[in-house]
Design a protein around this motif. Structure first.
Motif, mmCIF file in Angstrom:
data_model
loop_
_atom_site.group_PDB
_atom_site.id
_atom_site.type_symbol
_atom_site.label_atom_id
_atom_site.label_comp_id
_atom_site.label_asym_id
_atom_site.label_seq_id
_atom_site.Cartn_x
_atom_site.Cartn_y
_atom_site.Cartn_z
ATOM 1 N N ASP A 176 46.650 59.183 46.565
ATOM 2 C CA ASP A 176 45.658 59.156 47.620
ATOM 3 C C ASP A 176 45.076 60.565 47.743
ATOM 4 N N ARG A 177 44.293 60.791 48.701
ATOM 5 C CA ARG A 177 43.601 62.076 48.841
ATOM 6 C C ARG A 177 44.351 63.035 49.769
ATOM 7 N N SER A 178 45.628 62.779 50.074
ATOM 8 C CA SER A 178 46.331 63.586 51.075
ATOM 9 C C SER A 178 46.462 65.054 50.665
ATOM 10 N N ILE A 179 46.692 65.323 49.397
ATOM 11 C CA ILE A 179 46.822 66.713 48.965
ATOM 12 C C ILE A 179 45.484 67.440 49.108
ATOM 13 N N GLU A 180 44.421 66.768 48.699
ATOM 14 C CA GLU A 180 43.106 67.395 48.823
ATOM 15 C C GLU A 180 42.705 67.558 50.288
ATOM 16 N N LEU A 181 43.108 66.635 51.142
ATOM 17 C CA LEU A 181 42.845 66.762 52.571
ATOM 18 C C LEU A 181 43.626 67.949 53.139
ATOM 19 N N GLY A 182 44.863 68.092 52.698
ATOM 20 C CA GLY A 182 45.668 69.243 53.126
ATOM 21 C C GLY A 182 45.022 70.551 52.707
ATOM 22 N N LEU A 183 44.467 70.575 51.508
ATOM 23 C CA LEU A 183 43.772 71.766 51.028
ATOM 24 C C LEU A 183 42.572 72.084 51.921
ATOM 25 N N ASN B 201 46.141 74.773 44.819
ATOM 26 C CA ASN B 201 45.188 74.607 43.723
ATOM 27 C C ASN B 201 45.901 74.499 42.379
ATOM 28 N N VAL B 202 46.922 75.320 42.182
ATOM 29 C CA VAL B 202 47.674 75.258 40.927
ATOM 30 C C VAL B 202 48.363 73.904 40.802
ATOM 31 N N GLU B 203 48.980 73.445 41.870
ATOM 32 C CA GLU B 203 49.677 72.155 41.820
ATOM 33 C C GLU B 203 48.699 71.006 41.587
ATOM 34 N N LEU B 204 47.531 71.053 42.217
ATOM 35 C CA LEU B 204 46.524 70.020 41.984
ATOM 36 C C LEU B 204 46.057 70.050 40.531
ATOM 37 N N ASP C 157 49.494 63.096 32.307
ATOM 38 C CA ASP C 157 48.923 61.813 31.901
ATOM 39 C C ASP C 157 49.723 60.620 32.409
ATOM 40 N N ASP C 158 50.729 60.844 33.233
ATOM 41 C CA ASP C 158 51.571 59.732 33.677
ATOM 42 C C ASP C 158 51.048 59.030 34.929
ATOM 43 N N ASP C 159 50.031 59.563 35.558
ATOM 44 C CA ASP C 159 49.474 58.933 36.747
ATOM 45 C C ASP C 159 48.082 58.349 36.505
ATOM 46 N N ALA C 160 47.677 58.303 35.254
ATOM 47 C CA ALA C 160 46.369 57.748 34.881
ATOM 48 C C ALA C 160 45.214 58.467 35.558
ATOM 49 N N ILE C 161 45.393 59.758 35.843
ATOM 50 C CA ILE C 161 44.309 60.533 36.448
ATOM 51 C C ILE C 161 43.995 61.766 35.609
ATOM 52 N N GLN C 162 44.472 61.812 34.391
ATOM 53 C CA GLN C 162 44.293 62.999 33.573
ATOM 54 C C GLN C 162 42.812 63.363 33.465
ATOM 55 N N ASP C 163 42.502 64.579 33.849
ATOM 56 C CA ASP C 163 41.128 65.058 33.842
ATOM 57 C C ASP C 163 41.186 66.574 33.669
ATOM 58 N N TYR C 164 41.074 67.033 32.419
ATOM 59 C CA TYR C 164 41.217 68.459 32.135
ATOM 60 C C TYR C 164 40.118 69.304 32.771
ATOM 61 N N GLU C 165 38.916 68.759 32.885
ATOM 62 C CA GLU C 165 37.832 69.506 33.510
ATOM 63 C C GLU C 165 38.146 69.771 34.985
ATOM 64 N N LYS C 166 38.677 68.757 35.661
ATOM 65 C CA LYS C 166 39.053 68.921 37.067
ATOM 66 C C LYS C 166 40.238 69.894 37.178
ATOM 67 N N ALA C 167 41.180 69.800 36.254
ATOM 68 C CA ALA C 167 42.305 70.739 36.245
ATOM 69 C C ALA C 167 41.782 72.170 36.109
ATOM 70 N N ARG C 168 40.849 72.373 35.184
ATOM 71 C CA ARG C 168 40.260 73.705 34.976
ATOM 72 C C ARG C 168 39.633 74.224 36.265
ATOM 73 N N GLU C 169 38.924 73.367 36.963
ATOM 74 C CA GLU C 169 38.290 73.777 38.220
ATOM 75 C C GLU C 169 39.325 74.266 39.232
ATOM 76 N N TYR C 170 40.455 73.561 39.310
ATOM 77 C CA TYR C 170 41.499 73.965 40.263
ATOM 78 C C TYR C 170 42.212 75.247 39.829
ATOM 79 N N LYS D 174 47.664 82.157 50.778
ATOM 80 C CA LYS D 174 48.642 82.032 49.696
ATOM 81 C C LYS D 174 48.911 80.567 49.370
ATOM 82 N N ALA D 175 48.946 79.742 50.396
ATOM 83 C CA ALA D 175 49.196 78.318 50.190
ATOM 84 C C ALA D 175 48.047 77.664 49.424
ATOM 85 N N ILE D 176 46.833 78.152 49.625
ATOM 86 C CA ILE D 176 45.677 77.610 48.903
ATOM 87 C C ILE D 176 45.837 77.843 47.405
ATOM 88 N N VAL D 177 46.270 79.045 47.043
ATOM 89 C CA VAL D 177 46.465 79.353 45.621
ATOM 90 C C VAL D 177 47.478 78.393 45.021
#
Length: 140
Positions: free
Chosen positions: A5-12, A34-37, A44-57, A28-31
């Motif tokens: 769900d979007r809870s982590i992004e909402l927390g951010l 972002n790394v954890e996101l 690839d185990d959650d079917a959300i693999q998106d390297y471009e989005k990972a790069r952004e974070y 510090k928590a934002i850093v």
């Protein structure tokens, strides 16, 4: 489960609001968030693999000197995961991370650039190599 769900992004979002108000622990928590996101989007185990989005974070934490973000972003650029492959940029990021003691980054550099054998006839076999100012010596 990483992100269902979007809870982590909402927390951010809330952390960013607190940081804007000057709450230092939120910065510090934002850093870390972002790394954890970013790591979630690399998996690839959650079917959300998106390297471009990972790069952004990873970008902001890496620019702020976070060794883990530099390492992971270095892998993304070196291997061309979701971006145009840029081995030089990737190695530079790996080197920045390794300089801070990130063993994963140092291991990656060891794989990419095998050490030079400096065997002395009478002395022990040592390996050495320098990557972007990282000097590594170890027994063979």
């Amino acid at each position: 489960m990483c992100i269902r769900d979007r809870s982590i992004e909402l927390g951010l979002f809330w952390l960013e609001l607190a940081a804007e108000k000057g709450f230092e622990p939120a910065k510090k928590a934002i850093v870390r968030t972002n790394v954890e996101l970013g790591k979630c989007y690399m998996r690839d185990d959650d079917a959300i693999q998106d390297y471009e989005k990972a790069r952004e974070y990873f970008l902001e934490p890496a620019n702020q000197g976070d060794a883990e973000a530099q390492y992971l972003l270095g892998l993304i650029y070196h291997d061309g995961l979701g971006v145009t492959r840029d081995p030089k940029k990737g190695v530079n990021l790996l080197a920045l991370s390794a300089k801070q003691g990130n063993q994963f980054a140092l291991n990656a550099i060891n794989k990419l650039f095998p050490p030079i054998d400096l065997t002395d006839e009478d002395g022990p076999k040592l390996h050495s190599r320098s990557i972007d100012g990282i000097e590594v010596w170890r027994d063979k």
